[in-house]
Design a protein around this motif. Structure first.
Motif, PDB file in Angstrom:
ATOM      1  N   GLY A  47      68.440  33.087  30.446  1.00 22.63           N
ATOM      2  CA  GLY A  47      69.103  33.262  31.791  1.00 22.63           C
ATOM      3  C   GLY A  47      69.754  32.204  32.029  1.00 22.63           C
ATOM      4  N   ALA A  48      69.212  30.905  31.857  1.00 23.40           N
ATOM      5  CA  ALA A  48      70.057  29.610  32.139  1.00 23.40           C
ATOM      6  C   ALA A  48      70.987  29.395  31.395  1.00 23.40           C
ATOM      7  N   ALA A  49      71.065  29.682  29.974  1.00 22.00           N
ATOM      8  CA  ALA A  49      72.054  29.418  29.304  1.00 22.00           C
ATOM      9  C   ALA A  49      73.500  30.256  29.494  1.00 22.00           C
ATOM     10  N   THR A  50      73.213  31.542  29.952  1.00 22.82           N
ATOM     11  CA  THR A  50      74.472  32.164  30.361  1.00 22.82           C
ATOM     12  C   THR A  50      74.948  31.433  31.721  1.00 22.82           C
ATOM     13  N   TYR A  97      79.784  28.480  33.395  1.00 30.06           N
ATOM     14  CA  TYR A  97      80.357  27.215  33.983  1.00 30.06           C
ATOM     15  C   TYR A  97      81.344  26.742  33.243  1.00 30.06           C
ATOM     16  N   VAL A  98      81.151  26.664  31.943  1.00 29.95           N
ATOM     17  CA  VAL A  98      82.187  26.049  31.016  1.00 29.95           C
ATOM     18  C   VAL A  98      83.535  26.854  30.960  1.00 29.95           C
ATOM     19  N   ALA A  99      83.346  28.034  31.059  1.00 30.72           N
ATOM     20  CA  ALA A  99      84.621  29.051  30.962  1.00 30.72           C
ATOM     21  C   ALA A  99      85.361  29.039  32.018  1.00 30.72           C
ATOM     22  N   GLN A 100      84.518  28.753  33.388  1.00 29.80           N
ATOM     23  CA  GLN A 100      85.088  28.698  34.757  1.00 29.80           C
ATOM     24  C   GLN A 100      85.816  27.294  35.130  1.00 29.80           C
ATOM     25  N   SER A 130      86.720  24.305  32.730  1.00 26.64           N
ATOM     26  CA  SER A 130      86.971  23.925  31.335  1.00 26.64           C
ATOM     27  C   SER A 130      87.084  22.423  31.344  1.00 26.64           C
ATOM     28  N   ASP A 131      87.495  21.887  32.178  1.00 27.92           N
ATOM     29  CA  ASP A 131      87.800  20.449  32.514  1.00 27.92           C
ATOM     30  C   ASP A 131      86.706  19.596  32.822  1.00 27.92           C
ATOM     31  N   VAL A 132      85.640  20.182  33.135  1.00 26.26           N
ATOM     32  CA  VAL A 132      84.406  19.400  33.715  1.00 26.26           C
ATOM     33  C   VAL A 132      83.696  18.675  32.406  1.00 26.26           C
ATOM     34  N   ASP A 133      83.587  17.275  32.500  1.00 20.55           N
ATOM     35  CA  ASP A 133      83.023  16.537  31.011  1.00 20.55           C
ATOM     36  C   ASP A 133      81.673  16.068  31.606  1.00 20.55           C
ATOM     37  N   VAL A 134      81.217  16.014  32.860  1.00 16.84           N
ATOM     38  CA  VAL A 134      79.711  15.771  33.277  1.00 16.84           C
ATOM     39  C   VAL A 134      79.131  16.706  33.879  1.00 16.84           C
ATOM     40  N   PHE A 135      77.925  17.412  33.462  1.00 15.76           N
ATOM     41  CA  PHE A 135      77.290  18.396  34.534  1.00 15.76           C
ATOM     42  C   PHE A 135      76.046  17.670  34.633  1.00 15.76           C
ATOM     43  N   VAL A 136      75.630  17.868  35.999  1.00 14.46           N
ATOM     44  CA  VAL A 136      74.254  17.341  36.809  1.00 14.46           C
ATOM     45  C   VAL A 136      73.587  18.296  37.076  1.00 14.46           C
ATOM     46  N   ILE A 159      76.735  23.499  22.987  1.00 20.01           N
ATOM     47  CA  ILE A 159      77.314  24.325  21.984  1.00 20.01           C
ATOM     48  C   ILE A 159      78.763  24.467  22.241  1.00 20.01           C
ATOM     49  N   LEU A 160      79.069  24.727  23.471  1.00 12.69           N
ATOM     50  CA  LEU A 160      80.609  25.094  23.678  1.00 12.69           C
ATOM     51  C   LEU A 160      81.358  23.902  24.085  1.00 12.69           C
ATOM     52  N   LYS A 161      80.866  22.729  24.459  1.00 12.62           N
ATOM     53  CA  LYS A 161      81.445  21.587  24.534  1.00 12.62           C
ATOM     54  C   LYS A 161      80.700  20.189  24.321  1.00 12.62           C
ATOM     55  N   PRO A 162      80.727  20.170  23.062  1.00 12.84           N
ATOM     56  CA  PRO A 162      79.529  19.099  22.428  1.00 12.84           C
ATOM     57  C   PRO A 162      79.860  17.489  23.310  1.00 12.84           C
ATOM     58  N   LYS A 163      81.019  17.474  23.467  1.00 12.87           N
ATOM     59  CA  LYS A 163      81.262  15.984  23.868  1.00 12.87           C
ATOM     60  C   LYS A 163      80.980  15.892  25.564  1.00 12.87           C
TER      61      LYS A 163
END
Length: 320
Positions: A156-159, A164-167, A169-175, A193-197
């Protein structure tokens, strides 16, 4: 370690039409000029999800996956709020009997909301007593809906992470806030998986830091005492599944104080007119506090993970 992309996509498909695709908005720097880092900050408003928290996703997946005998036996959960509401709501949608063990100190608004959804609520002395009741009922046949240590909760959390990545795409740090670890394990697995860096940073109250201590020890740790206003982040222990997934995908965990969360609760009201419970404010508290200087110039994504708080309790926390 953790769910695969195929697992996440299957979970997303199962939730289509059942969950809200919660919005991502830019945090207005102009309204918090002295508080925010010199960073581009977006916030995913998961408090607009069913039952006002991210927990609805995993709880729904878990109950929908029950076989006929488990549905007949019913489910049991222990929670001080958001998970309790998510289980009660998901059980009602599936016509499954739900028993919820809650500490006596739980906000009365949450208790009554669970009862209004048709769940039977048992009030216990504290959270350890609620967990004991949950485990006893599970031993007697009810399906245990653990608040974080379950594949369905991680999925559920993975969804959320994938969404978030799809919405943004330019975010590079998630808190991401950390309680038991269900949210950060699932979100971090999807993000990596979707944004390894991308960088994933967890946030824990200093008085409830079982995951940070577990990272430092190299194995799941249990706390002797919980001391934080953020009851939704007050897990007394880390557990193998969620610890392992988080350890594999989270870059670091930072501490915040209760006062940091109180300040961020005020910030959310100032910036977005959101009445945030302490746990909901945790990501913003870290961005405005211990991470402020380090995030300058970065594209940062935070999450308002959920909010179920009565006005009296909200004012009590803020001293109003």
């Amino acid at each position: 370690m953790g769910p695969t992309l195929e697992d996440i996509e299957q979970a997303q498909a199962a939730l289509v039409g059942e969950m809200v695709e919660t919005p991502v908005v830019s945090l207005p720097v102009s309204k918090l000029p002295a508080r925010l880092a010199d960073a581009d900050v977006t916030v995913k408003l998961e408090l607009f999800q069913h039952t006002n928290s991210f927990k609805a996703r995993g709880a729904y997946l878990g109950i929908c996956g029950l076989d006929a005998s488990a549905r007949q036996a019913g489910v049991v959960a222990a929670s001080g709020g958001n998970h309790a509401l998510a289980v009660a709501w998901s059980a009602k949608t599936a016509s499954v009997d739900a028993l919820i063990a809650m500490p006596q100190a739980t906000d009365s608004m949450r208790v009554e909301a669970c009862r209004a959804l048709g769940a039977r609520v048992e009030l216990c002395a504290d959270m350890p007593a609620a967990f004991a009741l949950m485990e006893g009922e599970a031993a007697n046949g009810r399906f245990l809906m653990h608040p974080f240590e379950g594949a369905h909760m991680v999925l559920g959390a993975a969804t959320i992470g994938a969404e978030y990545v799809a919405q943004a795409s330019d975010v590079d740090v998630f808190v991401v806030p950390v309680g038991g670890g269900g949210l950060i394990s699932g979100m971090s697995a999807a993000i990596k998986i979707l944004k390894p860096k991308a960088t994933v940073i967890g946030v824990e109250p200093i008085g409830a830091d079982s995951m940070k201590r577990s990272f430092e020890a190299g194995s799941p740790q249990r706390l002797e005492r919980i001391d934080t206003i953020a009851d939704s982040l007050g897990s007394p222990l880390a557990m193998p599944l969620t610890y392992g997934i988080a350890r594999a995908n989270v870059d670091e965990i930072v501490h915040i104080t209760d006062d940091d969360m109180r300040d961020a609760m005020r910030d959310y009201y100032t910036a977005l007119r959101i009445v945030a419970e302490p746990a909901c404010s945790a990501s913003l508290a870290a961005v405005c506090g211990p991470l402020k200087d380090r995030l300058a110039g970065r594209r940062v994504g935070i999450i308002a993970c959920g909010s179920n708080i009565g006005l009296a309790r909200y004012r009590e926390f803020l001293g109003d």
